[in-house]
Scaffold this motif. Structure first.
Motif, PDB file in Angstrom:
ATOM      1  N   PRO A 276       0.800  -1.234   0.000  1.00 14.47           N
ATOM      2  CA  PRO A 276       0.000   0.000   0.000  1.00 14.47           C
ATOM      3  C   PRO A 276       0.830   1.280   0.000  1.00 14.47           C
TER       4      PRO A 276
ATOM      5  N   GLU B 295      -0.529  -9.247  -0.368  1.00 13.70           N
ATOM      6  CA  GLU B 295      -1.124  -7.962  -0.750  1.00 13.70           C
ATOM      7  C   GLU B 295      -2.430  -7.704  -0.005  1.00 13.70           C
TER       8      GLU B 295
ATOM      9  N   GLU C 192      -2.989  -4.612   2.747  1.00 11.56           N
ATOM     10  CA  GLU C 192      -4.002  -3.586   2.507  1.00 11.56           C
ATOM     11  C   GLU C 192      -5.048  -3.561   3.616  1.00 11.56           C
TER      12      GLU C 192
ATOM     13  N   GLU D  68       0.928  -3.323   6.881  1.00 14.34           N
ATOM     14  CA  GLU D  68       1.808  -3.584   5.734  1.00 14.34           C
ATOM     15  C   GLU D  68       2.901  -4.601   6.050  1.00 14.34           C
TER      16      GLU D  68
END
Length: 650
Positions: free
Chosen positions: A327, A360, A364, A368
């Motif tokens: 992110p 991922e 998000e 992180e």
């Protein structure tokens, strides 16, 4: 009695007179269910708001390791130098370290407490450490005194390690035989192109000294996992020249160990969202892809702010990779290493796709990902996690491979980032991880694979089993038939209920993200979690923690009756189970319309029955408790009320 009080009493009397005869308030109450269930007051180390206190501390452990793997004798030989920082408020005359390879000895506590018929945590008994050359230093003083007891080693200092920042170094040589069966956490697997070495718990490591129990020295038995301090790991692994090594952290010397072809492909993968082969299936064993043509090769890795490291080495690896987009805009890399036996689009060929999607999503959604690589390794291990590296079964395919890959990578958040004590509180990493796996699975490829967590009523058979145990059962003594539920699914369902039924998504997510951020790279205890969730979400949840996490009771909400009352309706509900819960009902009317009715959990403070006055100008046709079937309610037969009697509309 003042005038207002006299008026109030009169109104209550009038209502009791006109409502159905059993509608008055219950005289007895269930306040005991709502009282604090454990000592949760704050102190200077851990605040009542569930945050580290103003004097919170934890010690640090930095490691420099050099090790060599012998693929003929199946041994590893190495040297470790530990730099230990004592941030505690007291001087330390000794430290405790773990020698977890001693679990693989015939006289180990773990072996002697394994049932004759065996279980998942079987292990070889031809291993165990050879420790030599131990030296412990504080300032200019030196000691060699140490005591080994099973999987623990006590190392004594000539002078204490001073409080609040004192440092010590401990160095030693170690050697052991690598087990074939490593308790489903490490070991070796022979495939057609060579052996795969899955190396974990592979070096002596310091135990945690904390403000809760002092030294955490539970022996390594089986089901209980790990609890370590954070630090920097700088390690070098020397292997035969034709081995590929993947490990926790960043490869420090790619120019020395990667051929120009593999290095070019690695650079390509770092910019690609699609999987890029570093070593293709048909290239396994191809000498042109190795930086050296004979002898040995040393791979150098480093990872910071980690609690452990693991690695894998083999000449049988297919190797592929893709970038991971975080992110913040940072990039990291997903990698997979697996033998040709695991190749295939329905199997490990999709491993890097799965790994990338998993990292991922969690980055998000929650926090992180902090490390430079996320590696999935095919081994003879059902599934086991370490910072930045997993071992998953080389036989897994399809939904099973997605599930185990996603689960093990989820562990990077619990307990690798949020550093809980797995050996005592398995539910704080396995359960929390199983919870976040649910949402990752729903998100992956538009729901390609199903999640079990939204089918809680399919698990009620276990909830009514007389042999069930509580979530707080010590993992090493839990019945293995219960471990999957008490460590994984029941705590995960608990968080699911908090998010989907009790608090709602926004309040829960705010609190859960705050908990992760607050305790990242620290050591929270159960009470820290309870306190933090309550303070951020703004809800007293004693009744829930007590009932769900510290008991074996069940949920059973019931509709007793629905009856007309002076043009409106009275819905009578009861708590026929052991755990109070808010009541969510779907009321369907004769005209086909419906509405949701929510009653707060506090109705059960007043007793086990409650009457709700539903003001409406319509005719009630049916009422259903928990219409979305979120609750694992153990008795579905009392969840609905069918229309009886009255026809027409008002």
């Amino acid at each position: 009695m003042n005038y207002f009080s006299r008026i109030s009493v009169g109104l209550v009397g009038a209502i009791m007179y006109v409502l159905p005869s059993n509608a008055q308030e219950v005289i007895t109450n269930n306040q005991e269910d709502f009282n604090p269930f454990t000592y949760r007051q704050g102190n200077n180390f851990r605040s009542a708001s569930g945050k580290p206190g103003p004097e919170y501390w934890q010690n640090a452990a930095d490691y420099v390791i050099e090790a060599s793997l012998n693929d003929v004798e199946h041994t590893i030989t190495g040297k470790i130098t530990l730099t230990y920082t004592n941030n505690s408020p007291e001087d330390l005359e000794f430290i405790w370290m773990y020698l977890e390879q001693n679990r693989f000895k015939p006289d180990s506590r773990g072996y002697l407490t394994t049932p004759i018929q065996g279980n998942r945590y079987n292990g070889d008994v031809e291993g165990g450490y050879e420790i030599t050359g131990l030296v412990a230093k504080v300032d200019r003083s030196t000691s060699t005194k140490h005591l080994i007891e099973d999987t623990r080693m006590q190392v004594f200092f000539e002078q204490p390690v001073k409080a609040k920042g004192g440092k010590a170094t401990v160095s030693m040589n170690f050697k052991y035989k690598i087990p074939v069966e490593g308790m489903d956490r490490m070991g070796r697997l022979d495939v057609n192109d060579g052996a795969i070495y899955a190396m974990a718990q592979w070096f002596p490591q310091v135990a945690v000294f904390d403000d809760v129990v002092g030294w955490n020295v539970e022996p390594y038995l089986g089901a209980g996992e790990f609890y370590y301090d954070y630090g920097t790991f700088d390690y070098k692994i020397t292997v035969p020249y034709n081995h590929i090594v993947v490990g926790s952290g960043e490869l420090q010397n790619p120019g020395e160990v990667l051929s120009p072809t593999v290095k070019q492909r690695m650079d390509q993968a770092s910019k690609s969202d699609a999987t890029v082969y570093l070593i293709k299936p048909e290239e396994v064993g191809n000498p042109s892809l190795f930086a050296k043509k004979s002898g040995t090769q040393t791979w150098h890795f480093k990872i910071e702010n980690s609690r452990d490291v693991a690695f894998s080495s083999s000449k049988a690896f297919i190797w592929d990779a893709a970038r991971i987009n975080l992110p913040s805009g940072k990039k990291t890399m997903a990698q997979s290493a697996y033998p040709r036996e695991s190749d295939g689009i329905d199997a490990w060929t999709r491993s890097t796709e799965y790994s990338k999607a998993s990292i991922e999503h969690y980055s998000e959604k929650w926090f992180e990902y902090p490390w430079p690589v996320a590696i999935n390794v095919a081994a003879d291990i059902g599934g086991m996690e370490y910072p930045g590296l997993n071992f998953c079964s080389w036989k897994s395919k399809g939904a099973a491979l997605w599930g185990v890959t996603d689960h093990e990578f989820g562990h990077n958040w619990f307990p690798m980032i949020v550093g809980t004590n797995e050996r005592r509180y398995a539910w704080m990493d396995e359960g929390f991880n199983t919870f976040i796996n649910h949402y990752s699975t729903l998100a992956f490829n538009n729901g390609e694979y199903p999640s079990r967590l939204n089918r809680t009523r399919n698990m009620t058979g276990w909830f009514t089993n007389p042999n069930r145990e509580g979530i707080d059962t010590y993992p090493d003594v839990a019945n293995l038939q219960n471990l999957g539920m008490i460590a994984y699914y029941k705590p995960a369902i608990g968080l699911f209920l908090l998010r989907e039924y009790i608090l709602g998504e926004e309040r829960f997510d705010n609190a859960f993200r705050s908990y992760i951020k607050t305790w990242a790279y620290k050591h929270p205890q159960p009470n820290d979690f309870f306190n933090h969730m309550e303070n951020v979400a703004g809800e007293n949840l004693d009744w829930f923690w007590k009932g769900w996490f510290y008991g074996t009771g069940n949920i059973d909400l019931a509709i007793e009756n629905v009856e007309e009352f002076q043009g409106d309706f009275v819905i009578s509900v009861s708590n026929a189970g052991d755990i109070p819960m808010p009541v969510v009902m779907k009321v369907t009317y004769k005209d086909g319309s419906d509405e949701e009715v929510r009653l707060p959990v506090e109705i059960w403070q007043r007793g086990d029955t409650w009457k709700h006055l539903l003001r409406t100008d319509k005719v009630v046709q049916s009422v259903t408790i928990d219409p979305e079937k979120v609750l694992p309610d153990v008795n579905a037969t009392n969840d609905t009320w069918p229309v009886q009697g009255r026809e027409g509309s008002k």
